[in-house]
Design an enzyme around this catalytic site. Structure first.
Site, PDB file in Angstrom:
ATOM      1  N   ARG A 115      45.549 -12.053  18.647  1.00  0.00           N
ATOM      2  CA  ARG A 115      46.024 -12.037  20.033  1.00  0.00           C
ATOM      3  C   ARG A 115      44.830 -11.813  20.941  1.00  0.00           C
ATOM      4  NH1 ARG A 115      51.178 -13.672  19.896  1.00  0.00           N
ATOM      5  NH2 ARG A 115      52.244 -12.651  18.191  1.00  0.00           N
ATOM      6  N   LEU A 129      43.298  -9.884  23.775  1.00  0.00           N
ATOM      7  CA  LEU A 129      43.585  -8.553  24.328  1.00  0.00           C
ATOM      8  C   LEU A 129      43.852  -8.666  25.821  1.00  0.00           C
ATOM      9  CD1 LEU A 129      41.175  -5.789  22.990  1.00  0.00           C
ATOM     10  CD2 LEU A 129      43.566  -6.190  22.403  1.00  0.00           C
ATOM     11  N   ASN A 187      34.833  -7.642  17.763  1.00  0.00           N
ATOM     12  CA  ASN A 187      35.755  -8.580  17.112  1.00  0.00           C
ATOM     13  C   ASN A 187      35.016  -9.311  15.997  1.00  0.00           C
ATOM     14  OD1 ASN A 187      38.047 -10.241  16.709  1.00  0.00           O
ATOM     15  ND2 ASN A 187      37.247 -11.793  18.094  1.00  0.00           N
ATOM     16  N   THR A 188      35.719  -9.553  14.910  1.00  0.00           N
ATOM     17  CA  THR A 188      35.139 -10.397  13.855  1.00  0.00           C
ATOM     18  C   THR A 188      35.699 -11.800  14.022  1.00  0.00           C
ATOM     19  OG1 THR A 188      36.911 -10.071  12.240  1.00  0.00           O
ATOM     20  CG2 THR A 188      35.186  -8.418  12.290  1.00  0.00           C
ATOM     21  N   HIS A 189      34.856 -12.793  13.775  1.00  0.00           N
ATOM     22  CA  HIS A 189      35.314 -14.179  13.935  1.00  0.00           C
ATOM     23  C   HIS A 189      34.744 -15.043  12.813  1.00  0.00           C
ATOM     24  CE1 HIS A 189      36.983 -17.597  15.979  1.00  0.00           C
ATOM     25  NE2 HIS A 189      35.854 -18.239  15.790  1.00  0.00           N
ATOM     26  N   ASP A 237      34.958  -9.384  25.495  1.00  0.00           N
ATOM     27  CA  ASP A 237      35.123  -9.400  26.945  1.00  0.00           C
ATOM     28  C   ASP A 237      36.477 -10.034  27.233  1.00  0.00           C
ATOM     29  OD1 ASP A 237      34.788 -12.103  26.594  1.00  0.00           O
ATOM     30  OD2 ASP A 237      32.814 -12.216  27.549  1.00  0.00           O
ATOM     31  N   GLY A 270      37.201 -13.102  27.803  1.00  0.00           N
ATOM     32  CA  GLY A 270      37.340 -14.493  27.375  1.00  0.00           C
ATOM     33  C   GLY A 270      37.797 -14.605  25.925  1.00  0.00           C
ATOM     34  N   ASP A 282      36.577 -15.222  22.600  1.00  0.00           N
ATOM     35  CA  ASP A 282      35.382 -15.229  21.740  1.00  0.00           C
ATOM     36  C   ASP A 282      34.114 -15.583  22.518  1.00  0.00           C
ATOM     37  OD1 ASP A 282      36.986 -14.564  19.555  1.00  0.00           O
ATOM     38  OD2 ASP A 282      37.450 -16.670  19.158  1.00  0.00           O
TER      39      ASP A 282
HETATM   40  C1  GAR Z   1      39.188 -12.861   9.446  1.00  0.00           C
HETATM   41  O1  GAR Z   1      38.505 -13.971   8.908  1.00  0.00           O
HETATM   42  C2  GAR Z   1      38.905 -12.752  10.933  1.00  0.00           C
HETATM   43  O2  GAR Z   1      37.627 -13.132  11.289  1.00  0.00           O
HETATM   44  C3  GAR Z   1      39.910 -13.713  11.479  1.00  0.00           C
HETATM   45  O3  GAR Z   1      41.065 -13.437  10.759  1.00  0.00           O
HETATM   46  C4  GAR Z   1      40.702 -13.083   9.431  1.00  0.00           C
HETATM   47  C5  GAR Z   1      41.445 -11.848   9.038  1.00  0.00           C
HETATM   48  O4  GAR Z   1      41.458 -11.677   7.659  1.00  0.00           O
HETATM   49  N1  GAR Z   1      40.054 -13.542  12.886  1.00  0.00           N
HETATM   50  C6  GAR Z   1      40.190 -14.558  13.737  1.00  0.00           C
HETATM   51  O5  GAR Z   1      40.267 -15.709  13.384  1.00  0.00           O
HETATM   52  C7  GAR Z   1      40.269 -14.144  15.194  1.00  0.00           C
HETATM   53  N2  GAR Z   1      40.133 -15.290  16.033  1.00  0.00           N
HETATM   54  P1  GAR Z   1      41.955 -10.311   7.008  1.00  0.00           P
HETATM   55  O6  GAR Z   1      43.271  -9.946   7.677  1.00  0.00           O
HETATM   56  O7  GAR Z   1      42.131 -10.611   5.560  1.00  0.00           O
HETATM   57  O8  GAR Z   1      40.890  -9.292   7.253  1.00  0.00           O
END
Ligand code: GAR
Length: 192
Positions: free
Chosen positions: A90, A92, A106-108, A140, A142, A144
């Site tokens: 989502r 934020l 955030n992880t991407h 931020d 936006g 990502d």
């Molecule tokens: C991860 O790869 C994360 O980077 C991604 O969801 C996955 C969660 O995996 N997030 C996004 O795509 C956000 N745009 P997990 O629940 O097994 O940790």
């Protein structure tokens, strides 16, 4: 000790890796609470580690803003020094970014600014590119678009599917996430 709240939507495998790291005596961060925007499977990791958890189901709220108000209320109760979005699917709301930023990361699963959004792995595969990656960014308002804190390339192999590619990206993400949280805790990365 850096107090960290983590938000998830799914399996929470990256969260699990962060929990394992935080269990090590010399790791300088402590997970104080784990939240989700749905009844996420990954909340089980909170139970496994005896860490408080909460769910603020997005669909139970009339708008993104009212959802965000409740999410902020839940987070505030734990006074986190850092909020980690670990697979929160989502955007934020502005009120949450305003209150907890700039201490939100955030992880991407892509090499930003390439392939932002909810389908980073699928979009990289569909592009025909030979490589993608993993990124940890500061959040931020936006999608990502925040400053990149760490990132690493991952090759796209012939025959890769979204599942096989994502499975190779995630271990890289985990390593970067654990390292970035450590560096924030030690002051090596300053988010302010
Ligand atoms: C991860 O790869 C994360 O980077 C991604 O969801 C996955 C969660 O995996 N997030 C996004 O795509 C956000 N745009 P997990 O629940 O097994 O940790």
């Amino acid at each position: 000790m850096l107090n960290v709240a983590v938000l998830i939507s799914g399996a929470g495998s990256n969260l699990r890796a962060l929990l394992d790291a935080a269990d090590e005596p010399d790791y300088p961060a402590h997970i104080v609470a784990i939240g989700a925007d749905r009844d996420a499977d990954g909340l089980q990791h909170a139970a496994d580690f005896g860490i408080p958890s909460f769910s603020v189901p997005y669909r139970a709220y009339a708008s993104r803003d009212t959802w965000g108000e409740e999410l902020a209320t839940q987070l505030r109760a734990w006074s986190p020094d850092l909020v980690v979005l670990s697979g929160l699917m989502r955007l934020l709301p502005e009120n949450v970014v305003a209150e907890f930023g700039p201490q939100i990361i955030n992880t991407h699963p892509a090499y930003l600014p390439e392939f932002p959004g909810a389908h980073g792995v699928r979009d990289a595969l569909a592009s025909g590119a030979g490589q993608t990656g993993a990124s940890i960014i500061q959040v931020d308002d936006g999608i990502d678009t925040g400053p990149i804190l760490a990132q690493e390339r991952v090759a796209i192999e012939p025959g890769d599917t979204e599942t096989t590619l994502h499975a190779r990206i995630k271990p890289v993400e985990r390593r970067l996430l654990i390292d970035v949280v450590r560096r924030i805790a030690t002051g090596d990365i300053d988010l302010s």
